[in-house]
Motif scaffolding. Structure first.
Motif, mmCIF file in Angstrom:
data_model
loop_
_atom_site.group_PDB
_atom_site.id
_atom_site.type_symbol
_atom_site.label_atom_id
_atom_site.label_comp_id
_atom_site.label_asym_id
_atom_site.label_seq_id
_atom_site.Cartn_x
_atom_site.Cartn_y
_atom_site.Cartn_z
ATOM 1 N N LEU A 4 -27.656 -13.326 -7.875
ATOM 2 C CA LEU A 4 -27.251 -12.531 -6.713
ATOM 3 C C LEU A 4 -25.990 -11.747 -7.055
ATOM 4 O O LEU A 4 -24.968 -12.338 -7.417
ATOM 5 C CB LEU A 4 -26.957 -13.431 -5.510
ATOM 6 N N HIS A 37 -23.011 -9.129 -5.846
ATOM 7 C CA HIS A 37 -22.315 -8.714 -4.624
ATOM 8 C C HIS A 37 -22.040 -7.215 -4.591
ATOM 9 O O HIS A 37 -22.265 -6.476 -5.552
ATOM 10 C CB HIS A 37 -20.993 -9.476 -4.489
ATOM 11 N N ALA A 63 -18.455 -12.733 -5.099
ATOM 12 C CA ALA A 63 -19.556 -13.667 -4.859
ATOM 13 C C ALA A 63 -19.280 -14.553 -3.647
ATOM 14 O O ALA A 63 -20.165 -14.805 -2.824
ATOM 15 C CB ALA A 63 -19.782 -14.520 -6.099
ATOM 16 N N ASN A 107 -19.548 -12.371 -0.322
ATOM 17 C CA ASN A 107 -20.866 -11.791 -0.060
ATOM 18 C C ASN A 107 -21.950 -12.855 0.154
ATOM 19 O O ASN A 107 -22.798 -12.729 1.045
ATOM 20 C CB ASN A 107 -21.269 -10.891 -1.221
ATOM 21 N N TRP A 108 -21.894 -13.908 -0.649
ATOM 22 C CA TRP A 108 -23.023 -14.838 -0.689
ATOM 23 C C TRP A 108 -22.721 -16.245 -0.183
ATOM 24 O O TRP A 108 -23.619 -16.913 0.337
ATOM 25 C CB TRP A 108 -23.563 -14.919 -2.112
ATOM 26 N N HIS A 156 -25.481 -17.562 2.923
ATOM 27 C CA HIS A 156 -26.699 -17.021 2.307
ATOM 28 C C HIS A 156 -27.085 -17.801 1.052
ATOM 29 O O HIS A 156 -28.265 -18.118 0.849
ATOM 30 C CB HIS A 156 -26.524 -15.546 1.982
ATOM 31 N N ALA A 157 -26.109 -18.090 0.199
ATOM 32 C CA ALA A 157 -26.402 -18.836 -1.029
ATOM 33 C C ALA A 157 -26.951 -20.214 -0.696
ATOM 34 O O ALA A 157 -27.884 -20.705 -1.355
ATOM 35 C CB ALA A 157 -25.142 -18.949 -1.884
ATOM 36 N N VAL A 175 -28.904 -20.803 -7.638
ATOM 37 C CA VAL A 175 -28.327 -19.522 -7.239
ATOM 38 C C VAL A 175 -27.125 -19.214 -8.130
ATOM 39 O O VAL A 175 -26.145 -19.964 -8.166
ATOM 40 C CB VAL A 175 -27.900 -19.550 -5.760
ATOM 41 N N MET A 181 -24.203 -16.474 -9.094
ATOM 42 C CA MET A 181 -23.512 -15.384 -8.407
ATOM 43 C C MET A 181 -22.339 -14.880 -9.239
ATOM 44 O O MET A 181 -21.254 -15.460 -9.212
ATOM 45 C CB MET A 181 -23.020 -15.869 -7.043
ATOM 46 N N TYR A 204 -26.551 -6.794 -3.241
ATOM 47 C CA TYR A 204 -26.157 -6.130 -2.002
ATOM 48 C C TYR A 204 -25.310 -4.900 -2.326
ATOM 49 O O TYR A 204 -24.330 -4.992 -3.067
ATOM 50 C CB TYR A 204 -25.356 -7.076 -1.101
ATOM 51 N N GLY A 258 -29.685 -14.036 4.334
ATOM 52 C CA GLY A 258 -30.080 -15.077 3.395
ATOM 53 C C GLY A 258 -31.481 -15.587 3.653
ATOM 54 O O GLY A 258 -32.242 -15.857 2.711
#
Length: 253
Positions: free
Chosen positions: A32, A34, A40, A43-44, A49-50, A60, A62, A106, A244
């Motif tokens: 993922l 950012h 990371a 954003n996640w 979301h993560a 995951v 990041m 993203y 997410g």
């Protein structure tokens, strides 16, 4: 778990820059990436979301892009050649030995994902969020907006888009000099290159997000693209649990 700190790990990219990534969960790898001014964690991780994606059975991964977060933030122009973010992404995939993985991003992360796809990345599935066709094929339009913000900090009227962007920069403790250099890395991806992308791609944007053009048009430009909308605009969609959840549902399909 979403609010627990996840310590970064580090690797050296193609030019020796020390870049960070964080991990959560076990299972099939998904990288993922950012957005600009973010990292990371913001954003996640911060909004869960993560954690949602990890709970669906994923490892995951990041990264923090160069110039962001826990990664190196050099100020010299030589550290920010065109497409270096793409090369950093491919370097992380190689460093971790990933051969069967998924990929998502993203905003600037979505653009970086697209650059990786047209330069040899071979993920199984791809999710791109906060990005439209204009932001892929004409990068300097959005780049000009951010250049204006970074070179005129402290001058914007409260409540304007520029003021809100600067406020976000402050919350992430971004380095304006490094982030200005990141703009030099942007590379356009022409429609004919998008037409060569083979993995299925989900474009998922906030219903009020028009910052980078049309997400529907981006999905339509891809051989196996599909579009989904979630609540919010470019900034607020990141706060919504639907982000997410929608990515996780697509990856497990």
């Amino acid at each position: 778990m979403a609010n627990s700190p996840i310590e970064p790990q580090f690797f050296e990219s193609v030019d020796g820059a020390r870049l960070a990534w964080r991990e959560l969960g076990e299972g099939r790898a998904v990288v993922l990436i950012h957005g600009y001014f973010s990292d990371a964690t913001t954003n996640w991780i911060k909004y869960g979301h993560a954690e949602k994606i990890a709970a669906a059975g994923f490892r995951v991964i990041m990264p923090d892009l160069r110039g962001h977060g826990s990664s190196a933030k050099p100020h010299d122009a030589a550290s920010y050649p065109p497409d270096v973010l793409m090369r950093d992404g491919l370097a992380l995939v190689a460093h971790l030995g990933l051969t069967d993985y998924d990929l998502a991003g993203y905003s600037l992360g979505g653009r970086t994902v697209m650059r990786m796809l047209v330069n040899g990345a071979t993920p199984r599935r791809v999710a791109v969020s906060g990005m439209g066709l204009d932001g892929i094929v004409h990068t300097q339009g959005r780049g000009g907006y951010f250049h204006n913000v970074l070179t005129n900090l402290g001058s914007f009227k409260q409540g304007t888009s520029e003021w809100l962007t600067e406020a976000f920069l402050k919350t992430t403790k971004g380095d304006p000099r490094a982030l200005l250099r990141v703009l030099d890395t942007f590379v356009d991806t022409p429609p004919e290159a998008l037409a060569t992308i083979r993995p299925p791609v989900l474009v998922v944007n906030g219903v009020d997000d028009h910052d980078n053009g049309s997400g529907e048009a981006l999905a339509a430009a891809l051989p196996d693209g599909r579009y989904a909308s979630i609540p919010g605009n470019h900034m607020s969609a990141v706060l919504k649990p639907e982000l997410g959840r929608t990515i996780a549902d697509f990856l497990v399909a």
